[in-house]
Design an enzyme around this catalytic site. Structure first.
Site, PDB file in Angstrom:
ATOM      1  N   GLU A  46      -2.356   2.517  -5.248  1.00  0.00           N
ATOM      2  CA  GLU A  46      -2.566   3.293  -4.019  1.00  0.00           C
ATOM      3  C   GLU A  46      -4.004   3.757  -3.938  1.00  0.00           C
ATOM      4  O   GLU A  46      -4.715   3.819  -4.937  1.00  0.00           O
ATOM      5  CB  GLU A  46      -1.623   4.484  -3.940  1.00  0.00           C
ATOM      6  CG  GLU A  46      -1.502   5.315  -5.209  1.00  0.00           C
ATOM      7  CD  GLU A  46      -2.776   5.884  -5.740  1.00  0.00           C
ATOM      8  OE1 GLU A  46      -3.534   6.471  -4.934  1.00  0.00           O
ATOM      9  OE2 GLU A  46      -3.032   5.761  -6.964  1.00  0.00           O
ATOM     10  N   GLU A  67      -5.192   3.356  -7.835  1.00  0.00           N
ATOM     11  CA  GLU A  67      -5.395   1.955  -7.432  1.00  0.00           C
ATOM     12  C   GLU A  67      -4.456   0.990  -8.165  1.00  0.00           C
ATOM     13  O   GLU A  67      -4.502  -0.215  -7.930  1.00  0.00           O
ATOM     14  CB  GLU A  67      -6.842   1.483  -7.693  1.00  0.00           C
ATOM     15  CG  GLU A  67      -7.920   2.269  -6.989  1.00  0.00           C
ATOM     16  CD  GLU A  67      -9.328   1.711  -7.244  1.00  0.00           C
ATOM     17  OE1 GLU A  67      -9.462   0.665  -7.905  1.00  0.00           O
ATOM     18  OE2 GLU A  67     -10.285   2.337  -6.757  1.00  0.00           O
TER      19      GLU A  67
END
Lengths: 339, 339
Positions: free
Chosen positions: A161, A306
């Site tokens: 994310e 991420e």
């Protein structure tokens, strides 16, 4: 998960040329993966990483060290290969798909899948972050991403994310679901000082009051709608869909784990499909991991998101699979067993 | 180590598209390696693993869960590719050299370098484990192994070991060098129960008395000779030689760390060249790591030896190097910096 294959994998581990148990967590991971993949010899070669990005109205409250513009700027960086997860995906030979699940971007970004109901959430300090329709759309964004990967035969999925403000949203979601004070779940995010962290906790605490989320057993869907984020709802949808597709998920750090907590509340049986990759240095992660009874592989003081922690752990998971599948047994190698 | 390159690497880390410090230990390792390799962009692609094997007379005291015959049986398993370190070396595309530094083998084993002064050590419960000449020979075995690798341009060296009885010898060496009770340094080795561990501690304790190794500041060479092992002395020699050749060493678990402790006593400046890979579940490892002020990367409850923990950590070190060298900077990616 298959008990038969778990037992076969465990039995195999005990015949390999090493003292029983001496590969520690590598044995545990290989056995867990064997049960999930229904095979005696698990594999993590074919891996898909899906990164969901979203923006957060709550940034209006000054809860992040970086401006919201960074979310869209980073979309381009993911696509052009310069971000941490881009480098890791390349080195690990894993596919990376980036999904704009709700950033402020007003046009499509090349190399990014756009699948969003709106441009960022509302400020949950004053109003619910999403409408019921937006929440359902975001959840389905995650489901659609998993559906796109199923044909590619991934052995394992990693979800990541990105979204300025999303540690605030994830902390609010986790505090509501765990019935804990905001203070126990907030951390520095991208780099707040201690005053900033206190302010962030106060914003969350007030929002949980405003939205009636301090009651026991608030429904996860309600929590996601009121203080969640588009990418966080997408992560929850993706985790549920992965479990339903019988694909194991290597769970990343604070935000993905908060989404996993929401997913297990929505669908308890998806817990079996989660392998925890690392403990992040974001303060609240430990508490969510404990609630999920999770024992992460790594503790490298990472706090980037991420999917980067899960990607680093993938290299270890692959070695665990190789050892499990390729080591010689005592009998094959003509090595004496223990006295 | 070069301060100039350390500073340049640190400065580069702070320009990469991530919150400063958010890659945690991966930043620390990349910066340390940059200083050692005297480059802004460190690399761990070309890696040589050298495994030293030796047998131990102290097995006569019943201090191991496996018979001494296993050491030579495992030499064949290393050479034929079935051992854990063989699998890891193959997966990591690292060269593996196995050195018989003093096993009981009476003939050469195919695929193994034989470089030993004798067949196993004497039982240090009753007599010094080695003569001064044997100790010096074993130390040079390590130096010769490093000399063989220098032409191959390794970015990093990993040393491993195998030898039934060698956790007993390593615990004795560490107890003598740290001035600690045997009890603080013994663990299960290949699989002793609690009675076995108590017996092992008593054997070491009595030997330290017998050899006068409970005095403060006993010389490391004396300790290695009296209660060390041929492969442990070879490891110490290899570590000193690697540092003198300016090649970083990724330090494995309990036994290699005990040898590293001896090496730093023999030559304090070699400490700079050591990168600690993992904390093993062998009980005494934590104490030796603390004495060396070491912060290992991984804690996977491994306790196999062979260099296996360092090999697993190599996969993480390589990702740290890739992130350091290949991520885009804020300027390159046109990403806004912190508020």
């Amino acid at each position: 998960p298959s008990e038969t294959h778990r037992n076969a994998a465990e039995a195999r581990q005990n015949t390999l040329t090493k003292p029983p148990g001496s590969l520690g967590a590598l044995e545990r991971i290989a056995i867990q993966l064997a049960a999930l993949q229904e095979t005696e010899r698990p594999c993590a070669d074919n891996v898909q990483i899906v990164l969901f990005a979203g923006d957060h109205g709550v940034t209006a409250q000054g809860i992040s060290a970086f401006p919201s513009a960074v979310t869209v700027e980073m979309l381009r960086n993911f696509a052009s290969g310069g971000a941490a997860i881009s480098v890791l995906a390349r080195k690990l030979d894993a596919r990376l798909e980036v999904v704009d699940a709700g950033t402020l971007a007003t046009s499509e970004v090349a190399g990014v899948v756009t699948d969003k109901p709106c441009h960022g959430t509302r400020d949950f300090a004053t109003t619910p972050a999403m409408t019921p329709d937006e929440t359902a759309f975001a959840f389905d964004t995650g489901r659609r991403a998993v559906a796109r990967t199923v044909d590619r035969g991934a052995h394992l999925l990693i979800f990541g994310e990105m979204g300025i403000g999303n540690t605030t949203s994830a902390a609010a979601v986790a505090a509501a679901l765990l019935g804990k004070a905001a203070n126990d779940l907030v951390g520095a995010g991208t780099g707040l000082d201690s005053d900033g962290i206190r302010h962030k906790a106060r914003v969350i605490d007030a929002a949980l009051d405003l939205h009636g989320l301090k009651a026991p057993d608030v429904p996860a869907a309600d929590v996601l709608m009121k203080v969640g984020g588009l990418e966080i709802a997408a992560l929850a949808g993706a985790i549920v869909a992965a479990a339903q597709s019988r694909i194991p998920v290597l769970v990343d750090g604070f935000i993905v784990t908060a989404a996993a907590l929401a997913a297990t509340r929505l669908n308890p049986s998806c817990a079996d499909w989660l392998i925890y990759s690392h403990r992040s240095s974001e303060q609240g992660h430990r508490l969510i991991l404990e609630a999920l009874d999770a024992e992460p592989l790594l503790d490298l003081k990472m706090r980037l998101g991420e999917g980067s922690g899960a990607a680093v752990a993938l290299s270890v998971v692959r070695l665990a699979c190789a050892l499990h599948g390729e080591m010689a047994t005592f009998a094959e190698a003509h090595v004496s067993e223990s006295l």
